[in-house]
Design an enzyme around this catalytic site. Structure first.
Site, PDB file in Angstrom:
ATOM      1  N   LYS A 152       0.850  -1.189   0.000  1.00 26.42           N
ATOM      2  CA  LYS A 152       0.000   0.000   0.000  1.00 26.42           C
ATOM      3  C   LYS A 152       0.892   1.247   0.000  1.00 26.42           C
ATOM      4  CE  LYS A 152      -1.516   2.921   2.811  1.00 26.42           C
ATOM      5  NZ  LYS A 152      -1.611   4.087   1.942  1.00 26.42           N
ATOM      6  N   GLU A 155      -1.126   7.479  -0.179  1.00 23.89           N
ATOM      7  CA  GLU A 155      -2.152   8.000  -1.096  1.00 23.89           C
ATOM      8  C   GLU A 155      -1.647   9.181  -1.922  1.00 23.89           C
ATOM      9  OE1 GLU A 155      -5.828   9.004   1.008  1.00 23.89           O
ATOM     10  OE2 GLU A 155      -6.768   8.061  -0.733  1.00 23.89           O
ATOM     11  N   GLY A 205       7.240   5.130   8.032  1.00 23.85           N
ATOM     12  CA  GLY A 205       6.386   6.308   8.193  1.00 23.85           C
ATOM     13  C   GLY A 205       6.591   6.930   9.554  1.00 23.85           C
ATOM     14  N   GLU A 208       4.065   7.721  15.189  1.00 18.41           N
ATOM     15  CA  GLU A 208       2.677   7.572  15.671  1.00 18.41           C
ATOM     16  C   GLU A 208       1.973   6.386  14.984  1.00 18.41           C
ATOM     17  OE1 GLU A 208       0.449  10.996  14.677  1.00 18.41           O
ATOM     18  OE2 GLU A 208      -1.145  10.548  16.108  1.00 18.41           O
ATOM     19  N   GLY A 210       3.509   4.029  13.423  1.00 17.03           N
ATOM     20  CA  GLY A 210       4.306   2.854  13.810  1.00 17.03           C
ATOM     21  C   GLY A 210       3.774   2.225  15.096  1.00 17.03           C
ATOM     22  N   GLU A 227      10.353   1.339  10.279  1.00 14.91           N
ATOM     23  CA  GLU A 227      11.372   2.356   9.992  1.00 14.91           C
ATOM     24  C   GLU A 227      10.659   3.692  10.159  1.00 14.91           C
ATOM     25  OE1 GLU A 227      13.250   5.064   8.849  1.00 14.91           O
ATOM     26  OE2 GLU A 227      13.075   4.425   6.752  1.00 14.91           O
ATOM     27  N   GLU A 351      10.883  15.926  15.072  1.00 12.61           N
ATOM     28  CA  GLU A 351      11.187  15.792  13.644  1.00 12.61           C
ATOM     29  C   GLU A 351      10.381  16.830  12.862  1.00 12.61           C
ATOM     30  OE1 GLU A 351       9.882  12.153  11.582  1.00 12.61           O
ATOM     31  OE2 GLU A 351      11.859  12.137  10.662  1.00 12.61           O
TER      32      GLU A 351
HETATM   33  P1  NDP Z   1       2.199   8.371   8.047  1.00 15.67           P
HETATM   34  O1  NDP Z   1       2.947   7.568   9.029  1.00 15.67           O
HETATM   35  O2  NDP Z   1       0.810   8.782   8.363  1.00 15.67           O
HETATM   36  O3  NDP Z   1       2.143   7.647   6.617  1.00 15.67           O
HETATM   37  C1  NDP Z   1       2.996   6.606   6.206  1.00 15.67           C
HETATM   38  C2  NDP Z   1       2.194   5.474   5.585  1.00 15.67           C
HETATM   39  O4  NDP Z   1       1.322   4.913   6.588  1.00 15.67           O
HETATM   40  C3  NDP Z   1       1.292   5.929   4.455  1.00 15.67           C
HETATM   41  O5  NDP Z   1       1.215   4.914   3.475  1.00 15.67           O
HETATM   42  C4  NDP Z   1      -0.050   6.090   5.154  1.00 15.67           C
HETATM   43  O6  NDP Z   1      -1.152   5.993   4.272  1.00 15.67           O
HETATM   44  C5  NDP Z   1      -0.020   4.922   6.106  1.00 15.67           C
HETATM   45  N1  NDP Z   1      -0.945   5.055   7.239  1.00 15.67           N
HETATM   46  C6  NDP Z   1      -1.439   6.186   7.794  1.00 15.67           C
HETATM   47  N2  NDP Z   1      -2.290   5.880   8.813  1.00 15.67           N
HETATM   48  C7  NDP Z   1      -2.313   4.531   8.899  1.00 15.67           C
HETATM   49  C8  NDP Z   1      -2.993   3.612   9.740  1.00 15.67           C
HETATM   50  N3  NDP Z   1      -3.805   4.012  10.716  1.00 15.67           N
HETATM   51  N4  NDP Z   1      -2.789   2.293   9.557  1.00 15.67           N
HETATM   52  C9  NDP Z   1      -1.952   1.853   8.593  1.00 15.67           C
HETATM   53  N5  NDP Z   1      -1.300   2.675   7.746  1.00 15.67           N
HETATM   54  C10 NDP Z   1      -1.458   3.996   7.902  1.00 15.67           C
HETATM   55  O7  NDP Z   1       3.062   9.650   7.740  1.00 15.67           O
HETATM   56  P2  NDP Z   1       2.527  11.070   7.217  1.00 15.67           P
HETATM   57  O8  NDP Z   1       2.359  10.937   5.800  1.00 15.67           O
HETATM   58  O9  NDP Z   1       1.334  11.536   7.964  1.00 15.67           O
HETATM   59  O10 NDP Z   1       3.724  11.998   7.678  1.00 15.67           O
HETATM   60  C11 NDP Z   1       3.728  12.515   9.012  1.00 15.67           C
HETATM   61  C12 NDP Z   1       5.119  12.558   9.560  1.00 15.67           C
HETATM   62  O11 NDP Z   1       5.644  11.235   9.623  1.00 15.67           O
HETATM   63  C13 NDP Z   1       6.108  13.306   8.730  1.00 15.67           C
HETATM   64  O12 NDP Z   1       6.030  14.674   8.925  1.00 15.67           O
HETATM   65  C14 NDP Z   1       7.400  12.708   9.219  1.00 15.67           C
HETATM   66  O13 NDP Z   1       7.751  13.296  10.430  1.00 15.67           O
HETATM   67  C15 NDP Z   1       7.033  11.247   9.443  1.00 15.67           C
HETATM   68  N6  NDP Z   1       7.373  10.387   8.286  1.00 15.67           N
HETATM   69  C16 NDP Z   1       8.510   9.665   8.340  1.00 15.67           C
HETATM   70  C17 NDP Z   1       8.878   8.911   7.256  1.00 15.67           C
HETATM   71  C18 NDP Z   1      10.130   8.125   7.249  1.00 15.67           C
HETATM   72  O14 NDP Z   1      10.785   8.040   6.224  1.00 15.67           O
HETATM   73  N7  NDP Z   1      10.473   7.486   8.344  1.00 15.67           N
HETATM   74  C19 NDP Z   1       8.118   8.904   6.018  1.00 15.67           C
HETATM   75  C20 NDP Z   1       6.893   9.663   6.072  1.00 15.67           C
HETATM   76  C21 NDP Z   1       6.574  10.377   7.182  1.00 15.67           C
HETATM   77  P3  NDP Z   1      -1.881   7.285   3.646  1.00 15.67           P
HETATM   78  O15 NDP Z   1      -0.926   8.425   3.739  1.00 15.67           O
HETATM   79  O16 NDP Z   1      -2.157   6.858   2.255  1.00 15.67           O
HETATM   80  O17 NDP Z   1      -3.129   7.498   4.427  1.00 15.67           O
END
Ligand code: NDP
Length: 448
Positions: A152, A155, A205, A208, A210, A227, A351
């Protein structure tokens, strides 16, 4: 319906039907059905299929780079580098399949041996900052070990992963082995976490989400690789080549507009060279070319979304030491920003995930290590010094998973990547990633 935007122009690139629980379940069922045949593919044949996928990525290098550049708003030069790495990742895991051995262990009364078994259906949830790269880091070892996958993508940035799914079929990887499902994390991601037929979640991601992955995985004892975020320190000692450290530092935090979990967004500088470092660092930051991602010369593009820009801006409360320029007109631009901070400031602890660097002075080696470790995160970091013993002493003392000495690069295809503390656990890349996508089976064979 999901409208996918170009963050540099705010124009739509595609409209996609967002999948729900039903489509997710169908993808898991397809992956489950494909698993027995995929795990039975002879290692050399599985390797050949992954190599073919790597070759197709190379053949579609420019197309994939353009897709990634437009969808993420990242400069085309950076996108090309990332797509190059995607091909290398598939080549690496094609080559690794028949080198990931079991053991024979001396025991009484027979022969004891271990096997590496695939887990089954693996759910991969990927972010928007390096969509194709991070997808490949998970897909390479998952497929190499004989798992089938439902991935997945975020989005906001699903286009390159969708194209990769098509290339996988073209490479001859059987239907059902690699399934791409585009939809909301709270729907598709959540369903993958809960699904009883999914054996593992590989997630990159926010910390939170995680935490939600870990909580959700508990119900079915799923394996989890996380990660997550980072707040990495770039530690510059007075005995370093200070000018070289300063010239390199902007790219360690402003690359990908700071939307990088490895961003060295805390720059710790020994007090005796602080002013010298600041002058050279600000000078180098002023030279970062911010502009149209489609331009070969651009080094930094916009942020991913308007909402993310608001979050990033909220971190800069006072007038910064330096603020760069951004293009006029549409796009979610945010300038390279340098602030002076102390270790307890919000900007030095949370971050930002944007192009904001916090520079912090330190008195001596002990204080440098203390500040570097004063973080909930532990992903990456750098140490700049000409003293070899100090370099290794500090590298061993800093609690992060990936460090570089006199360099700011963290990520290589053949070396392990992942975090300590709240930056997550499990390792991606290199041979280490294979451990996260297989289970050790121990078999005793009696010779009596
Ligand atoms: P998220 O953790 O929300 O998104 C990462 C992935 O998780 C996306 O595919 C998202 O889907 C998915 N996701 C979101 N909510 C859920 C859920 N409840 N259950 C399962 N999967 C879920 O990151 P954000 O895009 O909101 O970014 C927020 C912050 O996270 C950033 O500002 C940064 O600090 C951190 N981040 C860190 C990353 C890294 O490389 N370690 C990468 C991205 C973000 P969808 O977006 O399609 O809803």
């Amino acid at each position: 319906m999901t409208v996918v935007l170009n963050p540099a122009t705010e124009e739509p690139l595609a409209e996609l039907e967002a999948a729900g629980v039903e489509e997710t379940d169908e993808a898991v069922a397809a992956a489950r059905a494909a698993f027995p045949a995929w795990r039975a593919v002879a290692p050399a044949d599985r390797a050949r299929l992954l190599r073919r996928l790597a070759t197709l990525v190379e053949e579609h290098y420019e197309e994939l780079s353009r897709i990634e550049s437009r969808n993420v708003g990242k400069p085309i030069a950076g996108a090309r580098g990332e797509v190059g790495m995607v091909a290398q990742v598939f080549h690496f895991y094609a080559g690794a399949i028949d080198k990931f051995h079991g053991e024979t262990i001396p025991v009484a009364g027979g022969v004891d041996m271990t096997f590496r078994e695939p887990l089954g259906v693996v759910g991969l949830i990927t972010p928007w900052n390096f969509p194709l790269n991070i997808a490949s880091w998970k897909l390479g070892p998952a497929l190499a070990c004989g798992n089938t996958v439902v991935i997945k993508p975020a989005e906001l940035t699903p286009l390159s992963t969708l194209r990769l799914g098509e290339l996988a079929l073209e490479a001859g990887i059987p239907d059902g082995v690699l399934n791409v499902v585009v939809g909301k994390g709270s729907v598709v991601g959540q369903r993958l976490i809960e699904h009883p037929d999914v054996a593992k979640i590989g997630f990159t991601g926010s910390t939170e989400v995680g935490q939600q992955v870990m909580r959700g995985a508990a119900a079915t004892i799923k394996r989890v690789t996380l990660e997550l975020g980072g707040k990495s320190a770039n530690v510059v000692f007075a005995d370093a080549d200070v000018e070289r450290a300063a010239a390199s530092a902007p790219y360690a935090v402003f690359d990908n507009a700071g939307q990088d979990c490895c961003a060295r967004s805390r720059i710790l500088v020994e007090a005796s060279v602080y002013d010298r470092f600041i002058d050279a660092f600000v000078d180098a930051t002023g030279k970062v070319k911010v502009g149209d991602p489609e331009d070969d010369a651009s080094e930094m593009g916009p942020l991913i979304s308007a909402a993310h820009r608001e979050t990033v801006a909220s971190f800069v409360e006072d007038e910064p030491l330096f603020r760069g320029a951004t293009p006029d007109g549409p796009g979610y631009w945010y300038p390279c920003t340098v602030v002076e901070a102390s270790a307890s400031d919000r900007i030095a602890r949370d971050e930002v995930f944007g192009p904001v660097a916090a520079v912090i002075p330190f008195a001596d080696e002990d204080e440098a290590v203390r500040i570097a470790n004063d973080s909930a995160y532990g992903l990456s970091g750098s140490i700049w010094t000409r003293d070899g013993a100090r370099a290794l002493r500090v590298a061993r003392a800093i609690d992060t998973g990936v460090l570089s000495i006199n360099s700011n690069s963290s990520v290589r295809v053949s070396t392990p990547f992942g975090g300590f503390k709240q930056s997550g656990f499990g390792r991606e890349l290199g041979m280490h990633a294979l451990e996260g996508y297989s289970e050790v089976k121990n078999v005793f064979y009696s010779t009596d």
